[in-house]
Motif scaffolding. Sequence first.
Motif, mmCIF file in Angstrom:
data_model
loop_
_atom_site.group_PDB
_atom_site.id
_atom_site.type_symbol
_atom_site.label_atom_id
_atom_site.label_comp_id
_atom_site.label_asym_id
_atom_site.label_seq_id
_atom_site.Cartn_x
_atom_site.Cartn_y
_atom_site.Cartn_z
ATOM 1 N N ASP A 46 50.975 34.143 15.815
ATOM 2 C CA ASP A 46 49.893 34.428 14.854
ATOM 3 C C ASP A 46 50.442 34.838 13.492
ATOM 4 O O ASP A 46 49.932 35.770 12.840
ATOM 5 N N ALA A 47 51.479 34.125 13.062
ATOM 6 C CA ALA A 47 52.134 34.461 11.785
ATOM 7 C C ALA A 47 51.502 33.737 10.606
ATOM 8 O O ALA A 47 51.870 33.987 9.459
ATOM 9 N N ILE A 48 50.536 32.818 10.878
ATOM 10 C CA ILE A 48 49.984 31.995 9.803
ATOM 11 C C ILE A 48 48.511 32.304 9.608
ATOM 12 O O ILE A 48 47.732 32.390 10.574
ATOM 13 N N SER A 49 48.146 32.467 8.346
ATOM 14 C CA SER A 49 46.750 32.700 7.994
ATOM 15 C C SER A 49 46.437 31.901 6.725
ATOM 16 O O SER A 49 47.332 31.276 6.139
ATOM 17 N N ILE A 50 45.186 31.896 6.322
ATOM 18 C CA ILE A 50 44.792 31.200 5.106
ATOM 19 C C ILE A 50 44.645 32.226 3.978
ATOM 20 O O ILE A 50 43.856 33.179 4.082
ATOM 21 N N VAL A 51 45.407 32.054 2.937
ATOM 22 C CA VAL A 51 45.374 32.943 1.769
ATOM 23 C C VAL A 51 45.170 32.091 0.528
ATOM 24 O O VAL A 51 45.990 31.198 0.242
ATOM 25 N N LYS A 52 44.085 32.334 -0.196
ATOM 26 C CA LYS A 52 43.767 31.591 -1.416
ATOM 27 C C LYS A 52 43.756 30.085 -1.153
ATOM 28 O O LYS A 52 44.406 29.302 -1.856
ATOM 29 N N ASP A 53 43.042 29.695 -0.121
ATOM 30 C CA ASP A 53 42.840 28.287 0.225
ATOM 31 C C ASP A 53 44.139 27.549 0.571
ATOM 32 O O ASP A 53 44.247 26.338 0.369
#
Length: 504
Positions: A134-141
């Motif tokens: 779970d190291a990846i997320s959406i930041v500023k599209d």
Amino acid sequence: MKSQSVVTDLRRKIFTEVARVAYESDNPASDLEEIPFLITPDEVPRYRENIYRERQIASERVRLAMGLSLRPANKPVHITAGVDRSTIADKYYEPPLMQVIPSACDACPDNEYVVSNQCRNCVSHACIKNCPKDAISIVKDRAYIDQSKCIKCGRCKSACPYDAIAHHVRPCAAACGVKAITSDEYGRAHIDNEICVACGQCMSACPFGAIADKSQIFQLIQAIKQGDEVVAAVAPAIVGQFGPKVTPGKLKSAFLALGFKEVYEVAVGADVGCIAEAHHYVNKVVAGEQPFLFTSCCPAWAVLVKKQFPTLASEVSQELTPMVATARSIKVNRPNARVVFIGPCAAKKLEAARRTVRSYVDFVITFEELAGMFDAKGLNLEEIEELPVEIQATGAGRGYACSGGVSHAIEKCINEYYPGTEVKIQHAEGLTDCRKVLLLAKAGKLNGYMIEGMGCPGGCVAGVGTIIPPERAKVAVDQMVKLSSNEIPPREMEDLAKKLNKMN
């Protein structure tokens, strides 16, 4: 002739200026101080963020070109400290050979996955779904990787449909086939000299020119200036290095203009070794007295065996390498000569430093360093006079310059001397592949084989001290091999091989 990179341009400029000081200066310490200002002559930086860093790096390059070690970062040491002990003909460089220039290293990220601007924030979000931590997320599209959670598995990169995730690997570390490069406390590259085999591939790979080897060009020129009988022993990979119009006759003329007394082909020494190893393979390996035979002409390969596979070290051929065989043959006829091996390889500098070799090989320089000497003398090799050249080497010896050439030459000799003998050959190029082959040999998978190892991918033509791209160099060597008068050395050379092996 177009150079390969700005880094090689800068290295050549340093060698040129150091050679010019060696040839012309009556006050070398003072003139060496000026070189960083010749590299960066005005107030506008050309390669770094400011002129002071550029000059600092150039200063360290000057020291390495003098055979000196880098200065410590936390002590006031003058750029020419120790130069007085290095401005003599008999000075050898101070170990270690390969060094990282701290001020030049950009502390490149090592083994890091990052999202580029190619990310389209797609609906799939395959990168997020495939990340096990779970190291990846959406930041500023855009997808964002939290480096504190990332375990460097690469699943996100494999899953991304736009190839928007980049894998950043430190270039020098990626090029090192023995994993000798780590990071220091500041994130800069660090070479573990207990592991390093001095192949120099890290130096070629670094886009910041932060890794360099030490040179003997200054000391070599001192020997020439004091009137010593200095002769050149030139490796076959030199063909084509200075342009297609530069013939052996023009090269000989250029060597004499530098102050050398004579020029010899190292391929003759390769012919000597070719004969000896042909007999060795048949009489020992084919006869079942030895499981396999490792070639020995590549010093990086030989050191790799001794450092990482010590139980196999006895299988490395004890026959003379082409450099040593040539140097010994020169000393037979010219006992007062000072032999300079000129080739593509940085690791040869370490081979020449061995106690058993130092009495025969006095200096080792690369083609790159030689180019600096030519430039310092203002020599135009294409326009220089062409002198007659006595050709002694065969196609077999000259072919040693390319990967596979050593075993191929030995095989030809075996076919001539022992018709009908089956010759099993395995060759590896690049230290990563060399390690794989050594693991197979250790596991007993290559019994009965002649095993050729080359530290540089492509062989000697890809050595760190070369000037032209390896693929062009290989074409030039292959053409030289085809044009050779004799394909393999005559049997009469056996007596020379025996004589040279008996020399202490």
